[in-house]
Design a protein around this motif. Structure first.
Motif, PDB file in Angstrom:
ATOM      1  N   HIS A 227     -36.227 -37.979  -9.780  1.00 18.08           N
ATOM      2  CA  HIS A 227     -37.345 -38.875  -9.545  1.00 18.08           C
ATOM      3  C   HIS A 227     -38.245 -38.963 -10.763  1.00 18.08           C
ATOM      4  O   HIS A 227     -38.597 -37.945 -11.365  1.00 18.08           O
ATOM      5  CB  HIS A 227     -38.157 -38.414  -8.335  1.00 18.08           C
ATOM      6  CG  HIS A 227     -37.693 -39.027  -7.064  1.00 18.08           C
ATOM      7  ND1 HIS A 227     -38.306 -40.129  -6.492  1.00 18.08           N
ATOM      8  CD2 HIS A 227     -36.637 -38.732  -6.277  1.00 18.08           C
ATOM      9  CE1 HIS A 227     -37.660 -40.457  -5.387  1.00 18.08           C
ATOM     10  NE2 HIS A 227     -36.647 -39.627  -5.232  1.00 18.08           N
ATOM     11  N   GLN A 228     -38.623 -40.175 -11.109  1.00 20.33           N
ATOM     12  CA  GLN A 228     -39.568 -40.379 -12.203  1.00 20.33           C
ATOM     13  C   GLN A 228     -40.839 -39.584 -11.956  1.00 20.33           C
ATOM     14  O   GLN A 228     -41.404 -38.987 -12.877  1.00 20.33           O
ATOM     15  CB  GLN A 228     -39.875 -41.882 -12.339  1.00 20.33           C
ATOM     16  CG  GLN A 228     -40.784 -42.260 -13.490  1.00 20.33           C
ATOM     17  CD  GLN A 228     -42.258 -42.157 -13.126  1.00 20.33           C
ATOM     18  OE1 GLN A 228     -42.617 -42.124 -11.940  1.00 20.33           O
ATOM     19  NE2 GLN A 228     -43.111 -42.114 -14.125  1.00 20.33           N
TER      20      GLN A 228
ATOM     21  N   ALA B 246     -34.880 -42.334  -9.906  1.00 18.90           N
ATOM     22  CA  ALA B 246     -35.351 -42.944  -8.662  1.00 18.90           C
ATOM     23  C   ALA B 246     -36.839 -43.227  -8.746  1.00 18.90           C
ATOM     24  O   ALA B 246     -37.587 -42.491  -9.403  1.00 18.90           O
ATOM     25  CB  ALA B 246     -35.068 -42.017  -7.490  1.00 18.90           C
ATOM     26  N   LEU B 247     -37.244 -44.283  -8.055  1.00 18.15           N
ATOM     27  CA  LEU B 247     -38.660 -44.645  -7.944  1.00 18.15           C
ATOM     28  C   LEU B 247     -39.060 -44.697  -6.485  1.00 18.15           C
ATOM     29  O   LEU B 247     -38.398 -45.354  -5.665  1.00 18.15           O
ATOM     30  CB  LEU B 247     -38.917 -46.029  -8.562  1.00 18.15           C
ATOM     31  CG  LEU B 247     -38.693 -46.201 -10.065  1.00 18.15           C
ATOM     32  CD1 LEU B 247     -39.024 -47.638 -10.461  1.00 18.15           C
ATOM     33  CD2 LEU B 247     -39.525 -45.218 -10.870  1.00 18.15           C
ATOM     34  N   ASN B 248     -40.158 -44.011  -6.141  1.00 21.53           N
ATOM     35  CA  ASN B 248     -40.731 -44.136  -4.807  1.00 21.53           C
ATOM     36  C   ASN B 248     -41.257 -45.553  -4.586  1.00 21.53           C
ATOM     37  O   ASN B 248     -41.488 -46.292  -5.561  1.00 21.53           O
ATOM     38  CB  ASN B 248     -41.854 -43.123  -4.619  1.00 21.53           C
ATOM     39  CG  ASN B 248     -41.350 -41.710  -4.420  1.00 21.53           C
ATOM     40  OD1 ASN B 248     -40.219 -41.495  -3.997  1.00 21.53           O
ATOM     41  ND2 ASN B 248     -42.189 -40.735  -4.730  1.00 21.53           N
TER      42      ASN B 248
ATOM     43  N   PRO C 105     -44.478 -48.201  -9.821  1.00 16.87           N
ATOM     44  CA  PRO C 105     -44.135 -49.479 -10.437  1.00 16.87           C
ATOM     45  C   PRO C 105     -42.923 -49.392 -11.357  1.00 16.87           C
ATOM     46  O   PRO C 105     -42.652 -48.349 -11.971  1.00 16.87           O
ATOM     47  CB  PRO C 105     -45.399 -49.836 -11.232  1.00 16.87           C
ATOM     48  CG  PRO C 105     -46.085 -48.541 -11.473  1.00 16.87           C
ATOM     49  CD  PRO C 105     -45.766 -47.668 -10.304  1.00 16.87           C
ATOM     50  N   LEU C 106     -42.224 -50.486 -11.455  1.00 18.52           N
ATOM     51  CA  LEU C 106     -41.035 -50.560 -12.297  1.00 18.52           C
ATOM     52  C   LEU C 106     -41.343 -50.342 -13.774  1.00 18.52           C
ATOM     53  O   LEU C 106     -40.477 -49.894 -14.537  1.00 18.52           O
ATOM     54  CB  LEU C 106     -40.361 -51.922 -12.123  1.00 18.52           C
ATOM     55  CG  LEU C 106     -39.626 -52.149 -10.801  1.00 18.52           C
ATOM     56  CD1 LEU C 106     -39.318 -53.627 -10.620  1.00 18.52           C
ATOM     57  CD2 LEU C 106     -38.343 -51.329 -10.763  1.00 18.52           C
ATOM     58  N   VAL C 107     -42.552 -50.650 -14.193  1.00 21.27           N
ATOM     59  CA  VAL C 107     -42.896 -50.531 -15.611  1.00 21.27           C
ATOM     60  C   VAL C 107     -42.710 -49.110 -16.112  1.00 21.27           C
ATOM     61  O   VAL C 107     -42.512 -48.891 -17.314  1.00 21.27           O
ATOM     62  CB  VAL C 107     -44.343 -51.018 -15.859  1.00 21.27           C
ATOM     63  CG1 VAL C 107     -45.356 -50.068 -15.227  1.00 21.27           C
ATOM     64  CG2 VAL C 107     -44.604 -51.208 -17.337  1.00 21.27           C
ATOM     65  N   THR C 108     -42.716 -48.116 -15.228  1.00 22.41           N
ATOM     66  CA  THR C 108     -42.534 -46.731 -15.652  1.00 22.41           C
ATOM     67  C   THR C 108     -41.126 -46.467 -16.194  1.00 22.41           C
ATOM     68  O   THR C 108     -40.889 -45.421 -16.784  1.00 22.41           O
ATOM     69  CB  THR C 108     -42.815 -45.764 -14.493  1.00 22.41           C
ATOM     70  OG1 THR C 108     -41.947 -46.069 -13.401  1.00 22.41           O
ATOM     71  CG2 THR C 108     -44.268 -45.876 -14.034  1.00 22.41           C
TER      72      THR C 108
ATOM     73  N   SER D 214     -36.400 -47.638  -0.712  1.00 26.01           N
ATOM     74  CA  SER D 214     -36.927 -48.686   0.158  1.00 26.01           C
ATOM     75  C   SER D 214     -37.561 -48.109   1.425  1.00 26.01           C
ATOM     76  O   SER D 214     -37.881 -48.837   2.365  1.00 26.01           O
ATOM     77  CB  SER D 214     -35.821 -49.682   0.517  1.00 26.01           C
ATOM     78  OG  SER D 214     -34.620 -49.024   0.850  1.00 26.01           O
ATOM     79  N   VAL D 215     -37.742 -46.794   1.429  1.00 23.91           N
ATOM     80  CA  VAL D 215     -38.594 -46.071   2.385  1.00 23.91           C
ATOM     81  C   VAL D 215     -39.247 -44.951   1.585  1.00 23.91           C
ATOM     82  O   VAL D 215     -38.832 -44.635   0.471  1.00 23.91           O
ATOM     83  CB  VAL D 215     -37.808 -45.457   3.572  1.00 23.91           C
ATOM     84  CG1 VAL D 215     -37.108 -46.528   4.390  1.00 23.91           C
ATOM     85  CG2 VAL D 215     -36.809 -44.409   3.078  1.00 23.91           C
TER      86      VAL D 215
END
Length: 221
Positions: free
Chosen positions: A91-92, A115-117, A121-124, A139-140
């Protein structure tokens, strides 16, 4: 569409048999959700349980897709690589030195995912995207199976596809959480390559559930 059933939703009393049913039905990968009770409010299992599925995965040529929902994942990369992971996703939010972690995964001979929670944001991923093999869009909110899909995730997948194209990344997009035959087509059309499904595969008739995913994403003539 690559279908990666999450064994977190399988019957642990007959884990290998339940996973075999999914692979027999045509599933492509086995998704291994690892939770530590700290990064997420749940505990699942570790490398020894995953190692128990390795022979089955090898029999079907199904990659073991490991998703580390844990704090300080760097401490455990070696263990999961040794246990047979094809892809290790961190996870990022859990990696202050993300480039170093991604490099360590590659050095172990595994594909590297981030993975992003839902609220991240996607910019990370802007700087690390060219080095990735996989981006996992949650997506949860992670931690428990059987949750309801967050509708805004479809647009996030679409924007992730644009980010990957802009940065020249060849990473695939994986989506995890609440995806079912009723919404999977929209997720795939937005740009997802890999779909993780737990309850939607393992609850009820596994073969029929896998077939329902295939029907939902079949090209209509």
């Amino acid at each position: 569409m690559t279908l990666a059933p999450s064994v977190l939703a399988a019957d642990f009393g007959r884990l290998e048999d339940h996973a075999r049913q999914a692979l027999d039905a045509g599933a492509d990968w086995l998704h291994i959700d690892v939770m530590d009770g700290h990064f997420v409010p749940n505990i699942s299992f570790g490398a020894p349980v995953m190692r128990g599925l390795r022979a089955l995965a090898d029999e079907f040529g199904a990659p073991l897709d490991v998703h580390l929902m844990i704090e300080d994942p760097d401490r455990y990369l070696d263990a999961f690589a040794e246990a047979g992971a094809a892809t290790i996703t961190v996870h990022q939010e859990a990696c202050p030195h993300l480039h170093r972690t991604v490099q360590a995964i590659h050095d172990l001979g595994c594909l590297a995912g981030v993975a992003l929670n839902p609220a991240t944001p996607l910019v990370t991923l802007e700087e690390i995207a060219p080095d990735l093999d996989l981006v996992l869009i949650m997506s949860v909110n992670p931690g428990f199976g059987g949750q309801t899909f967050i509708p805004g995730s479809v647009d996030k997948v679409r924007r992730c596809r644009e980010l990957l194209a802009r940065t020249g990344s060849r990473a695939v997009i994986e989506v995890d959480g609440g995806v079912a035959p009723g919404n999977v087509r929209a997720v795939v059309e937005a740009g997802a390559d890999v779909i993780v499904a737990g309850s939607a595969v393992f609850k009820g008739d596994v073969a029929e559930n896998v077939a329902a995913f295939r029907r939902a994403t079949a090209t209509k003539v």
